[in-house]
Design a protein around this motif. Structure first.
Motif, PDB file in Angstrom:
ATOM      1  N   LEU A  98     -24.047  13.908  64.500  1.00 10.02           N
ATOM      2  CA  LEU A  98     -24.566  13.707  63.144  1.00 10.02           C
ATOM      3  C   LEU A  98     -23.376  13.924  62.215  1.00 10.02           C
ATOM      4  O   LEU A  98     -22.507  14.756  62.497  1.00 10.02           O
ATOM      5  N   PHE A  99     -23.354  13.179  61.138  1.00 17.65           N
ATOM      6  CA  PHE A  99     -22.255  13.285  60.183  1.00 17.65           C
ATOM      7  C   PHE A  99     -22.827  13.748  58.844  1.00 17.65           C
ATOM      8  O   PHE A  99     -23.824  13.185  58.374  1.00 17.65           O
ATOM      9  N   TYR A 100     -22.209  14.773  58.284  1.00 16.33           N
ATOM     10  CA  TYR A 100     -22.658  15.298  56.990  1.00 16.33           C
ATOM     11  C   TYR A 100     -21.579  14.969  55.963  1.00 16.33           C
ATOM     12  O   TYR A 100     -20.485  15.542  55.996  1.00 16.33           O
ATOM     13  N   VAL A 101     -21.891  13.992  55.120  1.00 21.41           N
ATOM     14  CA  VAL A 101     -20.903  13.478  54.165  1.00 21.41           C
ATOM     15  C   VAL A 101     -21.180  14.060  52.779  1.00 21.41           C
ATOM     16  O   VAL A 101     -22.310  13.988  52.286  1.00 21.41           O
ATOM     17  N   MET A 102     -20.141  14.657  52.204  1.00 26.38           N
ATOM     18  CA  MET A 102     -20.290  15.240  50.867  1.00 26.38           C
ATOM     19  C   MET A 102     -19.724  14.258  49.833  1.00 26.38           C
ATOM     20  O   MET A 102     -18.636  13.706  50.019  1.00 26.38           O
ATOM     21  N   THR A 103     -20.483  14.048  48.770  1.00 21.51           N
ATOM     22  CA  THR A 103     -20.041  13.127  47.724  1.00 21.51           C
ATOM     23  C   THR A 103     -20.072  13.816  46.359  1.00 21.51           C
ATOM     24  O   THR A 103     -20.793  14.799  46.177  1.00 21.51           O
ATOM     25  N   VAL A 104     -19.295  13.250  45.444  1.00 23.61           N
ATOM     26  CA  VAL A 104     -19.351  13.667  44.042  1.00 23.61           C
ATOM     27  C   VAL A 104     -19.795  12.452  43.237  1.00 23.61           C
ATOM     28  O   VAL A 104     -19.251  11.361  43.402  1.00 23.61           O
ATOM     29  N   ARG A 105     -20.811  12.665  42.398  1.00 20.01           N
ATOM     30  CA  ARG A 105     -21.416  11.551  41.662  1.00 20.01           C
ATOM     31  C   ARG A 105     -20.777  11.369  40.281  1.00 20.01           C
ATOM     32  O   ARG A 105     -20.501  12.341  39.589  1.00 20.01           O
ATOM     33  N   ASP A 106     -20.537  10.110  39.906  1.00 23.44           N
ATOM     34  CA  ASP A 106     -20.217   9.796  38.509  1.00 23.44           C
ATOM     35  C   ASP A 106     -20.991   8.544  38.127  1.00 23.44           C
ATOM     36  O   ASP A 106     -21.852   8.105  38.905  1.00 23.44           O
ATOM     37  N   GLU A 107     -20.670   7.945  36.989  1.00 26.28           N
ATOM     38  CA  GLU A 107     -21.482   6.810  36.531  1.00 26.28           C
ATOM     39  C   GLU A 107     -21.313   5.588  37.432  1.00 26.28           C
ATOM     40  O   GLU A 107     -22.138   4.682  37.419  1.00 26.28           O
ATOM     41  N   TYR A 108     -20.260   5.580  38.272  1.00 23.07           N
ATOM     42  CA  TYR A 108     -20.013   4.407  39.110  1.00 23.07           C
ATOM     43  C   TYR A 108     -20.671   4.521  40.494  1.00 23.07           C
ATOM     44  O   TYR A 108     -21.049   3.525  41.096  1.00 23.07           O
ATOM     45  N   GLY A 109     -20.808   5.737  40.991  1.00 26.03           N
ATOM     46  CA  GLY A 109     -21.398   5.885  42.323  1.00 26.03           C
ATOM     47  C   GLY A 109     -21.205   7.287  42.884  1.00 26.03           C
ATOM     48  O   GLY A 109     -20.812   8.200  42.158  1.00 26.03           O
ATOM     49  N   MET A 110     -21.494   7.420  44.176  1.00 20.19           N
ATOM     50  CA  MET A 110     -21.357   8.720  44.842  1.00 20.19           C
ATOM     51  C   MET A 110     -20.159   8.629  45.775  1.00 20.19           C
ATOM     52  O   MET A 110     -20.220   7.981  46.821  1.00 20.19           O
ATOM     53  N   HIS A 111     -19.079   9.290  45.362  1.00 24.79           N
ATOM     54  CA  HIS A 111     -17.788   9.090  46.017  1.00 24.79           C
ATOM     55  C   HIS A 111     -17.553  10.105  47.130  1.00 24.79           C
ATOM     56  O   HIS A 111     -17.758  11.306  46.939  1.00 24.79           O
ATOM     57  N   LEU A 112     -17.065   9.597  48.259  1.00 24.62           N
ATOM     58  CA  LEU A 112     -16.752  10.453  49.412  1.00 24.62           C
ATOM     59  C   LEU A 112     -15.662  11.463  49.064  1.00 24.62           C
ATOM     60  O   LEU A 112     -14.593  11.092  48.585  1.00 24.62           O
ATOM     61  N   GLU A 126     -21.745  24.657  73.704  1.00 18.65           N
ATOM     62  CA  GLU A 126     -20.969  25.851  73.300  1.00 18.65           C
ATOM     63  C   GLU A 126     -21.466  26.431  71.986  1.00 18.65           C
ATOM     64  O   GLU A 126     -20.872  27.366  71.461  1.00 18.65           O
ATOM     65  N   ASN A 127     -22.516  25.848  71.418  1.00 20.63           N
ATOM     66  CA  ASN A 127     -23.058  26.300  70.135  1.00 20.63           C
ATOM     67  C   ASN A 127     -22.105  26.093  68.957  1.00 20.63           C
ATOM     68  O   ASN A 127     -22.061  26.903  68.029  1.00 20.63           O
ATOM     69  N   TYR A 128     -21.339  25.015  69.002  1.00 19.93           N
ATOM     70  CA  TYR A 128     -20.494  24.666  67.867  1.00 19.93           C
ATOM     71  C   TYR A 128     -21.374  24.099  66.755  1.00 19.93           C
ATOM     72  O   TYR A 128     -22.286  23.318  67.023  1.00 19.93           O
ATOM     73  N   ASN A 129     -21.102  24.503  65.522  1.00 22.65           N
ATOM     74  CA  ASN A 129     -21.874  23.909  64.411  1.00 22.65           C
ATOM     75  C   ASN A 129     -21.047  22.903  63.607  1.00 22.65           C
ATOM     76  O   ASN A 129     -21.567  22.294  62.673  1.00 22.65           O
ATOM     77  N   VAL A 130     -19.785  22.739  63.972  1.00 22.47           N
ATOM     78  CA  VAL A 130     -18.930  21.707  63.383  1.00 22.47           C
ATOM     79  C   VAL A 130     -18.032  21.166  64.485  1.00 22.47           C
ATOM     80  O   VAL A 130     -17.450  21.950  65.249  1.00 22.47           O
ATOM     81  N   ALA A 131     -17.919  19.842  64.562  1.00 20.07           N
ATOM     82  CA  ALA A 131     -16.974  19.248  65.524  1.00 20.07           C
ATOM     83  C   ALA A 131     -15.662  18.968  64.788  1.00 20.07           C
ATOM     84  O   ALA A 131     -14.627  19.526  65.121  1.00 20.07           O
ATOM     85  N   CYS A 132     -15.725  18.130  63.755  1.00 23.86           N
ATOM     86  CA  CYS A 132     -14.538  17.821  62.951  1.00 23.86           C
ATOM     87  C   CYS A 132     -14.877  18.009  61.484  1.00 23.86           C
ATOM     88  O   CYS A 132     -15.985  17.681  61.064  1.00 23.86           O
ATOM     89  N   ILE A 133     -13.918  18.479  60.728  1.00 23.84           N
ATOM     90  CA  ILE A 133     -14.150  18.687  59.296  1.00 23.84           C
ATOM     91  C   ILE A 133     -12.940  18.179  58.523  1.00 23.84           C
ATOM     92  O   ILE A 133     -11.804  18.352  58.972  1.00 23.84           O
ATOM     93  N   LEU A 134     -13.209  17.537  57.397  1.00 20.75           N
ATOM     94  CA  LEU A 134     -12.112  16.954  56.615  1.00 20.75           C
ATOM     95  C   LEU A 134     -12.467  16.921  55.136  1.00 20.75           C
ATOM     96  O   LEU A 134     -13.573  16.542  54.760  1.00 20.75           O
ATOM     97  N   THR A 135     -11.504  17.318  54.316  1.00 17.89           N
ATOM     98  CA  THR A 135     -11.570  16.994  52.885  1.00 17.89           C
ATOM     99  C   THR A 135     -10.544  15.897  52.675  1.00 17.89           C
ATOM    100  O   THR A 135      -9.396  16.037  53.123  1.00 17.89           O
ATOM    101  N   MET A 136     -10.919  14.812  52.038  1.00 20.75           N
ATOM    102  CA  MET A 136      -9.957  13.737  51.787  1.00 20.75           C
ATOM    103  C   MET A 136      -8.764  14.343  51.024  1.00 20.75           C
ATOM    104  O   MET A 136      -8.976  15.126  50.085  1.00 20.75           O
ATOM    105  N   PRO A 137      -7.535  14.006  51.419  1.00 25.26           N
ATOM    106  CA  PRO A 137      -6.357  14.667  50.830  1.00 25.26           C
ATOM    107  C   PRO A 137      -6.328  14.674  49.304  1.00 25.26           C
ATOM    108  O   PRO A 137      -5.887  15.652  48.703  1.00 25.26           O
ATOM    109  N   GLN A 138      -6.827  13.602  48.673  1.00 20.59           N
ATOM    110  CA  GLN A 138      -6.795  13.564  47.200  1.00 20.59           C
ATOM    111  C   GLN A 138      -7.735  14.595  46.578  1.00 20.59           C
ATOM    112  O   GLN A 138      -7.677  14.840  45.376  1.00 20.59           O
ATOM    113  N   HIS A 139      -8.614  15.187  47.397  1.00 20.63           N
ATOM    114  CA  HIS A 139      -9.553  16.193  46.874  1.00 20.63           C
ATOM    115  C   HIS A 139      -9.306  17.590  47.450  1.00 20.63           C
ATOM    116  O   HIS A 139     -10.117  18.495  47.236  1.00 20.63           O
ATOM    117  N   GLN A 140      -8.241  17.737  48.226  1.00 19.45           N
ATOM    118  CA  GLN A 140      -8.007  19.037  48.863  1.00 19.45           C
ATOM    119  C   GLN A 140      -7.570  20.112  47.866  1.00 19.45           C
ATOM    120  O   GLN A 140      -7.125  19.807  46.769  1.00 19.45           O
TER     121      GLN A 140
END
Ligand code: ACO
Ligand code: ZN
Length: 274
Positions: A109-123, A135-149
């Motif tokens: 499953l992928f949990y995508v976080m977005t920020v909303r503005d008047e144009y849309g919901m941006h990744l 193994e009871n992992y609750n995250v496989a891979c995690i990333l913040t797009m570099p421009q938002h880090q």
């Protein structure tokens, strides 16, 4: 070997960090253009404009399971939205080197976080999670797009992953190995949350490590590791006690001030599938 020189996604141009297995004919271009909403990759700005007319998306696919202010989370099933999730993995691989990404997206499953503005919901970022983790992992891979880090979004993603674990009534931990940046972010988050729990608990209450784990959804190992590396757990008069030094409390105060955005667990509209 890095194969993509530059990507353009929405209003941003980003230099990739690592190799990602985009098809050969899309490599060696000066710029690879991405539709910021469906993550399709194309060779030119003209192709992108043409695509945008057909695409029509202004937010990710899947279900919006959280909204607070301008922040939203979408849950996307790797089997039901294979193309989107595959494209997401390709983008993510540009910034993740230490682990094999799974190109078979069905088990995730992928949990995508977005920020909303008047144009849309941006990744802004995402994490993936195995539908069933032995193994009871609750995250496989995690990333913040570099421009938002470095704006606190990584910690928001991490906080959200633990809020899901709380709803599942489980403890969880991210898949190993962690990258250097992953480790920094998790260590900082674990310390911040554990200090918060200890600070807000009445000192006369006897709190066990298991209770801290239950309260935070962190595994006992991660709680123990955080307590020892921060020198919080100490041996005193024949027993173990929790001790918060003034330095640690000051650092905690500072990081809580920095972390303006927090996940509000009550706003998550989600039930785990059995
Ligand atoms: N240098 C030093 N410290 C950093 C840096 C950096 N470049 N980036 C993050 N940190 C630390 C900071 O200590 C910060 O805590 P602070 O508030 O106490 O200063 C903490 O990490 C979290 O910072 P955020 O702004 O919340 O995190 P960000 O949005 O930058 O995302 C993430 C962190 C997701 C790890 C990001 O760096 C990233 O996407 N990296 C590339 C992909 C990656 O390595 N992912 C993790 C792989 S492990 C796994 O997938 C299970
Ligand atoms: Zn599109």
């Amino acid at each position: 070997m890095k194969n993509i020189s530059l990507i353009e996604i929405g209003a941003h141009r980003v230099v990739p960090w690592y190799f990602s297995p985009y098809p050969e004919e899309y490599t060696k271009l000066p710029v690879l253009y991405l539709c910021e909403f469906c993550l399709l990759y194309v060779k030119s700005k003209t192709c992108l404009k043409r695509h945008r007319v057909k695409c029509g998306l202004f937010y990710p696919p899947g279900n919006e399971i959280y909204r607070k202010g301008e922040i939203s989370f979408f849950e996307i099933d790797g089997r039901k939205n294979r193309t989107y999730c595959h494209n997401l993995c390709l983008v993510a691989k540009l910034f993740l080197d230490h682990k094999t990404l799974y190109y078979d997206t069905d088990p995730f499953l992928f949990y995508v976080m977005t920020v909303r503005d008047e144009y849309g919901m941006h990744l802004v970022g995402y994490f993936s999670k195995e539908k069933e983790s032995v193994e009871n992992y609750n995250v496989a891979c995690i990333l913040t797009m570099p421009q938002h880090q470095r704006k606190g979004y990584g910690k928001l993603l991490i906080e959200f992953s633990y809020e899901l674990s709380k709803i599942e009534e489980k403890t969880g931990s991210p898949e190993k190995p962690l990258s250097d940046l992953g480790l920094l972010s998790y260590r900082s988050f674990w310390s911040q949350m554990i200090v918060e729990v200890l600070k807000t608990t009445d000192p006369s209450v006897h709190l066990s490590i298991e209770e801290v784990a239950k309260h935070t959804a962190f595994t006992v190992e991660d709680v123990m590791h955080t307590l020892t590396t921060n020198n919080i757990i100490r041996y005193f008069k024949g027993g173990y006690v929790f001790c918060l030094s003034q330095d640690l409390l000051d650092a905690h105060e500072k990081s809580m001030k920095k972390q303006r955005n927090r996940i509000d667990g009550d706003k998550i509209q989600w039930v785990p599938v059995d």
